[in-house]
Design a protein around this motif. Structure first.
Motif, short mmCIF file in Angstrom:
data_model
loop_
_atom_site.label_atom_id
_atom_site.label_comp_id
_atom_site.label_asym_id
_atom_site.label_seq_id
_atom_site.Cartn_x
_atom_site.Cartn_y
_atom_site.Cartn_z
N ILE A 1 0.83 -1.21 0.00
CA ILE A 1 0.00 0.00 0.00
C ILE A 1 0.87 1.26 0.00
CG2 ILE A 1 -1.75 1.30 1.26
CD1 ILE A 1 -2.83 -1.37 2.31
N GLY A 2 1.84 1.31 0.91
CA GLY A 2 2.68 2.50 1.04
C GLY A 2 3.35 2.93 -0.25
N PRO A 3 4.03 2.02 -0.97
CA PRO A 3 4.71 2.43 -2.20
C PRO A 3 3.77 3.01 -3.26
CG PRO A 3 5.55 0.31 -1.46
CD PRO A 3 4.36 0.63 -0.59
N ARG A 4 2.55 2.51 -3.30
CA ARG A 4 1.61 3.01 -4.30
C ARG A 4 1.15 4.43 -3.96
NH1 ARG A 4 1.93 -2.25 -4.70
NH2 ARG A 4 1.40 -3.27 -6.66
N ILE A 5 0.92 4.70 -2.68
CA ILE A 5 0.58 6.07 -2.28
C ILE A 5 1.76 6.99 -2.54
CG2 ILE A 5 -0.02 7.55 -0.33
CD1 ILE A 5 -1.56 5.20 0.86
N ASN A 6 2.95 6.53 -2.18
CA ASN A 6 4.15 7.34 -2.38
C ASN A 6 4.42 7.61 -3.86
OD1 ASN A 6 5.43 8.36 -0.11
ND2 ASN A 6 6.33 6.38 0.42
N ALA A 7 4.01 6.67 -4.72
CA ALA A 7 4.28 6.83 -6.15
C ALA A 7 3.68 8.10 -6.70
CB ALA A 7 3.75 5.61 -6.92
N ALA A 8 2.55 8.54 -6.14
CA ALA A 8 1.92 9.77 -6.63
C ALA A 8 2.85 10.95 -6.42
CB ALA A 8 0.59 9.99 -5.91
N GLY A 9 3.39 11.10 -5.21
CA GLY A 9 4.29 12.21 -4.91
C GLY A 9 5.65 12.09 -5.56
N ARG A 10 6.08 10.86 -5.81
CA ARG A 10 7.40 10.65 -6.41
C ARG A 10 7.38 10.86 -7.93
NH1 ARG A 10 10.66 8.44 -2.58
NH2 ARG A 10 9.71 7.20 -0.93
N MET A 11 6.29 10.42 -8.56
CA MET A 11 6.26 10.39 -10.01
C MET A 11 5.36 11.47 -10.63
SD MET A 11 8.27 7.86 -10.52
CE MET A 11 8.03 7.64 -12.28
N LEU B 1 -3.17 13.24 -6.14
CA LEU B 1 -3.87 12.05 -6.64
C LEU B 1 -4.12 11.06 -5.51
CD1 LEU B 1 -4.92 10.18 -8.91
CD2 LEU B 1 -2.54 9.46 -9.29
N ALA B 2 -3.13 10.85 -4.65
CA ALA B 2 -3.29 9.92 -3.54
C ALA B 2 -4.33 10.41 -2.55
CB ALA B 2 -1.95 9.70 -2.84
N VAL B 3 -4.32 11.72 -2.28
CA VAL B 3 -5.31 12.28 -1.35
C VAL B 3 -6.71 12.15 -1.94
CG1 VAL B 3 -6.06 14.34 -0.11
CG2 VAL B 3 -3.62 13.87 -0.38
N ASP B 4 -6.87 12.49 -3.21
CA ASP B 4 -8.18 12.36 -3.87
C ASP B 4 -8.66 10.92 -3.82
OD1 ASP B 4 -8.11 15.05 -4.44
OD2 ASP B 4 -7.44 14.79 -6.51
N LEU B 5 -7.75 9.98 -4.00
CA LEU B 5 -8.12 8.57 -3.94
C LEU B 5 -8.64 8.20 -2.55
CD1 LEU B 5 -8.13 5.63 -5.01
CD2 LEU B 5 -5.72 5.49 -4.37
N MET B 6 -7.92 8.65 -1.52
CA MET B 6 -8.33 8.30 -0.16
C MET B 6 -9.61 9.01 0.28
SD MET B 6 -4.69 7.85 1.85
CE MET B 6 -3.75 9.15 1.07
N LEU B 7 -9.97 10.06 -0.43
CA LEU B 7 -11.21 10.79 -0.12
C LEU B 7 -12.36 10.39 -1.03
CD1 LEU B 7 -9.77 14.38 0.49
CD2 LEU B 7 -10.69 12.82 2.21
N ALA B 8 -12.14 9.46 -1.94
CA ALA B 8 -13.17 9.07 -2.90
C ALA B 8 -14.40 8.54 -2.17
CB ALA B 8 -12.62 8.01 -3.86
N PRO B 9 -15.60 8.91 -2.64
CA PRO B 9 -16.83 8.51 -1.94
C PRO B 9 -17.23 7.06 -2.14
CG PRO B 9 -17.37 9.79 -3.90
CD PRO B 9 -15.88 9.82 -3.77
N ASP B 10 -16.74 6.44 -3.23
CA ASP B 10 -17.10 5.05 -3.51
C ASP B 10 -16.01 4.41 -4.36
OD1 ASP B 10 -17.74 5.69 -6.38
OD2 ASP B 10 -19.36 6.81 -5.45
N VAL B 11 -16.06 3.08 -4.43
CA VAL B 11 -15.02 2.33 -5.14
C VAL B 11 -15.03 2.65 -6.63
CG1 VAL B 11 -14.25 0.01 -5.79
CG2 VAL B 11 -14.98 0.46 -3.44
N GLU B 12 -16.21 2.88 -7.19
CA GLU B 12 -16.30 3.17 -8.62
C GLU B 12 -15.54 4.45 -8.96
OE1 GLU B 12 -18.86 2.25 -6.70
OE2 GLU B 12 -18.96 0.21 -7.50
N THR B 13 -15.69 5.44 -8.12
CA THR B 13 -14.96 6.70 -8.33
C THR B 13 -13.47 6.51 -8.12
OG1 THR B 13 -16.89 7.94 -7.55
CG2 THR B 13 -14.78 9.11 -7.60
#
Length: 594
Positions: free
Chosen positions: A287-297, A302-314
């Motif tokens: 999990i960690g490397p994938r979240i970090n990938a947003a800030g690294r690459m 993007l990672a914050v928006d993902l963690m705030l998404a209202p549902d899995v489809e979004t």
């Protein structure tokens, strides 16, 4: 690599026998492992094994918490916009998601600003503060950053912004001027636990604000999944509150319906069954490397928006984008690691340095921290990787046990424009024309702190015991041992030493390229004839040692941890090898220095 085997020292050996008596004949090895974790009585053992939310501290014990909670409550009640400013790593993004989610749940128009690694650099910066002013915010909450941001705090005041800093990094002698500075490491902070992650400090602020609003403080526990990801990924010590939060967070992650949609989507794209996330390892390596990938690459937003998404489809399209970024990150990582190791070998040949400073202007700034860790592991020396970022050079440092890299960088302050970090990891920036001077200064600083003994890596051993203890007491050994988790810094998986072992069958290597070692052992003089599978990940180079034992019958000594292994529906205990050697070796199990 050759390791020193060090038997960890117990301050009061009498505690071991006392624990055995109080805990109904607990095996001596486990009593010793408990004593090494500062457990000395039945009550402390009960707390260690049954730590729960009741063990968490009152957030108002933290310096400035009353002022911080009052100001956040005021923002909620006044319906003013708030800017949440977080760092671009896992800790900063999870903390930002936590705070933004909380504020939005209270009806606040909460905006998130995550600095760009290249445009803004690390920490609180003017562009984010300008953004706060643009949206009409009067309050900025900085998370996982800000503790050394003197000029930026002054700029916030010029803009008429109130600033709350939630940080966990080591402060300097002078603190920024702000409405509140929450950092357990402040000299004047009497909060009992000093090692919270940045997300953990944000969690405490949420608890305190809920209290001020007259709402149940327990409502903050809905963020335990984010806290678990932060606590594991930021490699903070896993004792005290962190161990409680980690254990509770793991339980939430395993309950699919309680996990926020963004993390569920990330697990789905990573082919990770959240029910299997029973330890910190799945978080740290998946999990960690994938979240970090947003800030690294790309952009950490993007990672914050993902963690705030209202549902899995979004969340799924964003999770797939992170997956792609992480694959790209791994490819670049492999290339830079190869180049860095070659550069380090040349540097070692030419100057025999105490610490390595490696510079390539073309290296990817988002990857050098990961590679620095690999260089340290490869050479067992403190290492810094530097890359050009615009008009200056930025770097990431990693260190070895016994060498505080933050202190070493303090000795180099005159050639650095900025630096900060922890004992084992730090970041810095400097002018390009100072790279050579920095290399010399850092080498001298490390040389003052390092000893010849430190240059040989050590494996710390909790207890020496007969192998048959693992299977004694009708499974009680494992029933107790598995409750030592979750594991991490300051609560490592217990490592045991057993000698007089013989192989039960021919050893072999397994995995791609024969990288892993597999064999089976039993005690040479045991009546039980009980044998155990041993797996040594990345230890295929030790095949000759165990093969010699098998061919000659000479016993071996083994350092190992104990774990469960499930294969074809059958679960058994196996030994995870940390190191192995012939008993005829002149090396011994050393006692830890007092």
């Amino acid at each position: 690599m050759t390791y020193r085997w060090i038997l960890r020292s117990v301050d009061d050996p009498n505690v071991i026998s006392d624990l055995q008596k109080e805990l109904n004949g607990l095996p001596e090895a486990l009593a010793r492992a408990l004593a090494l974790r500062n457990v000395s009585s039945f009550d402390e053992a009960r707390h260690f094994f049954r730590a729960d939310r009741e063990a968490l501290h009152d957030p108002f014990l933290m310096q400035d918490m009353e002022a911080a909670a009052d100001r956040v409550a005021e923002a909620i009640e006044s319906d003013d916009p708030v800017l949440v400013y977080g760092d671009y790593d896992v800790d900063g993004t999870t903390a930002s998601a936590l705070m933004a989610d909380f504020l939005r749940s209270q009806g606040v128009d909460a905006h998130v600003f995550i600095p760009d690694r290249y445009e803004d650099g690390y920490g609180l910066g003017s562009r984010g503060l300008d953004r706060a002013r643009e949206i009409g915010a009067t309050l900025v909450i900085a998370l996982d950053c800000g503790i050394t941001a003197m000029e930026e705090a002054a700029y916030a005041r010029e803009l008429g912004l109130d600033l709350i800093i939630c940080d966990h990094h080591t402060p300097k002698a002078t603190l920024p001027e702000a409405v509140a500075i929450l950092d357990p490491k402040r000299d004047d902070c009497e909060y009992p636990f000093k090692e919270l992650s940045g997300c953990g400090v944000g969690f405490k602020l949420v608890q305190a604000t809920l209290d001020r609003l007259g709402q149940p403080a327990d409502d903050a526990f809905r963020y335990l999944d984010l806290l678990a990801v932060s606590t594991a990924s930021d490699i903070v010590p896993l004792y005290g509150e962190n161990r409680v939060l980690m254990a509770e967070g793991l339980r939430v992650l395993q309950e699919k319906d309680e996990v926020r949609p963004g993390l569920r989507a990330m697990a789905q794209t990573a082919d990770l069954d959240l029910a299997d996330v029973t330890s910190t390892g799945k978080i740290v390596f998946t999990i960690g490397p994938r979240i970090n990938a947003a800030g690294r690459m790309a952009q950490a937003d993007l990672a914050v928006d993902l963690m705030l998404a209202p549902d899995v489809e979004t969340a799924l399209p964003m999770a797939r984008e992170l997956e792609t970024l992480n694959r790209e990150r791994r490819e670049i990582n492999d290339r830079i690691e190869k180049e860095a190791i070659e550069l380090a070998e040349r540097q070692i040949t030419s100057r025999t340095p105490h610490g390595l400073v490696l510079y390539n202007p073309e290296w990817h700034l988002g990857i050098i921290g990961i590679v620095a860790s690999s260089v340290v592991e490869h050479f067992h020396k403190p290492a810094i990787l530097l890359a050009r970022n615009g008009a200056e050079v930025k770097g990431s440092a990693r260190s070895i046990s016994g060498v505080n890299v933050y202190d070493a960088l303090s000795d180099c302050e005159d050639v650095l424009t900025q630096f900060g970090g922890h004992d084992y990891a730090a970041g810095m920036s400097l002018p390009e024309d100072q790279v050579d001077a920095f290399r010399d200064a850092f080498d001298e600083a490390v040389g003052k702190r390092i000893t010849a003994e430190m240059l040989t890596p050590a494996i710390k051993v909790d207890a020496s015991m007969p192998l048959d203890v693992v299977g004694e007491h009708r499974g009680r050994f494992w029933a107790v041992l598995k409750q030592f988790g979750p594991h991490g810094p300051a609560n490592a998986t217990p490592v045991f030493h057993s000698g007089n072992l013989v192989l039960d069958g021919k050893p072999r290597t397994v995995g791609r390229g024969g990288n892993h070692l597999k064999f089976r052992v039993r005690e040479a003089d045991s009546d039980s004839r009980q044998s155990y599978d041993v797996i040594g990940f990345g230890m295929g180079n030790k095949l000759d040692v165990v093969r010699e034992s098998y061919d000659s019958g000479e016993p071996i000594e083994l350092l190992y941890s104990v774990e469960e292994n499930t294969w074809n529906g059958r679960t058994t205990l196996q030994l995870k090898c940390r190191d192995v050697r012939l008993e005829s070796s002149e090396r011994v199990l050393q006692k830890e220095s007092a």
